[in-house]
Design a protein around this motif. Structure first.
Motif, PDB file in Angstrom:
ATOM      1  N   SER A  67       0.506  -1.242   0.009  1.00  0.00           N
ATOM      2  CA  SER A  67      -0.100  -0.257  -0.281  1.00  0.00           C
ATOM      3  C   SER A  67       0.954   1.320   0.228  1.00  0.00           C
TER       4      SER A  67
ATOM      5  N   GLY B  74      -9.224  -2.714  -3.922  1.00  0.00           N
ATOM      6  CA  GLY B  74      -8.289  -1.685  -3.513  1.00  0.00           C
ATOM      7  C   GLY B  74      -8.115  -0.420  -2.335  1.00  0.00           C
TER       8      GLY B  74
ATOM      9  N   PHE C 260      -2.473   0.346  -5.712  1.00  0.00           N
ATOM     10  CA  PHE C 260      -3.095  -0.558  -6.220  1.00  0.00           C
ATOM     11  C   PHE C 260      -3.542   0.359  -7.594  1.00  0.00           C
TER      12      PHE C 260
ATOM     13  N   LEU D 283      -1.959 -10.410  -7.673  1.00  0.00           N
ATOM     14  CA  LEU D 283      -2.087  -9.336  -8.462  1.00  0.00           C
ATOM     15  C   LEU D 283      -1.849  -9.418 -10.269  1.00  0.00           C
TER      16      LEU D 283
ATOM     17  N   SER E  77      -6.515  -6.139  -2.341  1.00  0.00           N
ATOM     18  CA  SER E  77      -5.463  -5.631  -2.276  1.00  0.00           C
ATOM     19  C   SER E  77      -5.287  -4.723  -1.389  1.00  0.00           C
TER      20      SER E  77
END
Length: 400
Positions: free
Chosen positions: A149, A354, A381, A180, A375
């Motif tokens: 993040s 996300g 993201f 991902l 996410s």
């Protein structure tokens, strides 16, 4: 796809102090953490280090103190909750944004985890200051980044420490990249994006980059109000960015040029103040009262979104549709989240969400485990989706 990164697997950790950058920018309501997802994601890495004879020096920001000490943004008050959640001995390094850190560090009791107080108390954190990087690096023997993040930030505790210490990725970061890459190797069409948030100004680049890649872009949250006002609707006392009205019109024109349908609410749930109520007024977007505050999509708009999602093959979600923190303005976000989860369960939809608020919303809806992937990243993201190189990942790229 991202370049291979150096991972924690196989790293010798015995008798090592590992500086570990996590994301403990946790949502807090009434003094209590309301969603533990980000800490839960990095806990396996913390335990791995300790189980192999290492000590964790945990680094994270909390809020936006802008390089100055703010007691309201200290981890001091959250430390008992964090300690209980980890079920490990954990002490706070209370630095107040001052250097040097070595003497403070020496005063700490031996603990499994040493939590360095809010890294954004340091004036050089967000600029990647090398003096600060060197001072923090002296606390440990190696550096582990385990916070996807924040991997888009060129900050001291994200990229700066790698200049002074052997560096690698933790399990959460590595697993997130793997998921991902696997999930979004190919994007099925139609592709729908839901983007919420308070301000258009913080999402301009995101919207511009998503429009060419998606068939439908649903705009929610407070930022939808700016779009609504830009096309002539009265929005009462709702949150709005008057200086972004022309930007909103440009984005709508940009969407038209790519044949991307930009969807706004046609009916809304309102209240006279930003607070919970059992008397929310649902009205057509043309009938918003002068003192009314738009806080959620209405039932007609919610049904329209479900219709759009029902034919989608891929859905990307960042940001709630309404003020989901307060009752009853979570309804549209929660109901759409449940609908998306059901389509994922049937194998008809690939959905990736996300961002901190989005994760909290999905937890509230009880569908966190039902999306294809969730996410921890918000800006990271979206920048990853845009194909941008993330600085935090670049420093971990495999070297010979």
């Amino acid at each position: 796809m991202t370049s291979p990164i150096k991972r924690i697997d196989g790293v010798t950790l015995s008798d090592k102090r590992v500086l570990m950058r996590a994301d403990l920018n946790l949502p807090v309501q009434d003094g209590l953490v309301s969603d533990w997802t980000r800490l839960e994601r990095c806990t396996p890495t913390i335990r791995h280090i300790i189980d192999r004879g290492g000590q964790v020096v945990l680094l994270s920001h909390f809020g936006r103190p802008a390089g100055q000490y703010d007691p309201q943004l200290s981890f001091k008050e959250l430390l008992p909750q964090i300690r209980d959640k980890l079920a490990l001995s954990c002490e706070l390094l209370d630095h107040r944004g001052e250097l040097p850190l070595a003497s403070l560090n020496a005063q700490q009791e031996i603990a499994d985890v040493l939590l360095v107080d809010n890294t954004r108390f340091f004036s050089g954190e967000t600029t990647g200051d090398q003096t600060l990087s060197r001072a923090i690096a002296e606390l440990g023997d190696c550096f582990c980044l385990d916070a996807f993040s924040v991997s888009h930030r060129n900050h001291t505790t994200v990229t700066g420490l790698a200049s002074f210490l052997p560096s690698f990725a933790g399990f959460s970061l590595a697993d997130e990249l793997d998921a991902l890459n696997a999930t979004l190797a190919t994007i099925g069409r139609p592709c729908v994006a839901i983007v919420g948030g308070a301000k258009v100004s913080t999402k301009i680049d995101v919207l511009r980059n998503l429009i060419p890649k998606t068939d439908t872009l649903i705009v929610g949250g407070g930022m939808a109000n700016t779009f609504l006002k830009a096309i002539g609707y009265e929005i009462g006392s709702s949150l709005v960015e008057d200086d972004q009205l022309s930007t909103a019109r440009e984005i709508m024109q940009f969407a038209d040029s790519f044949d991307c349908a930009l969807v706004l609410p046609t009916d809304v749930a309102t209240h006279h103040t930003f607070a919970s109520t059992d008397k929310a007024l649902v009205c057509d977007i043309k009938d918003v009262g002068e003192s009314a505050m738009i806080l959620d999509f209405g039932p007609t708009s919610m049904a329209s979104i479900k219709g759009i999602v029902s034919s989608a093959k891929t859905l990307l979600w960042n940001g709630p549709l309404g003020a989901f923190e307060i009752i009853p303005f979570e309804i549209a976000s929660v109901e759409v989240a449940k609908f998306v989860a059901n389509r994922c369960a049937s194998g008809e939809l690939k959905a990736v969400a996300g961002g901190g608020d989005t994760l909290a919303l999905l937890a509230k809806a009880g569908v966190s485990d039902d999306f294809t992937f969730c996410s921890t990243g918000g800006g990271a993201f979206l920048e990853w989706l845009e194909g941008k190189k993330l600085p935090g990942l670049s420093i971990l790229s495999t070297v010979s």
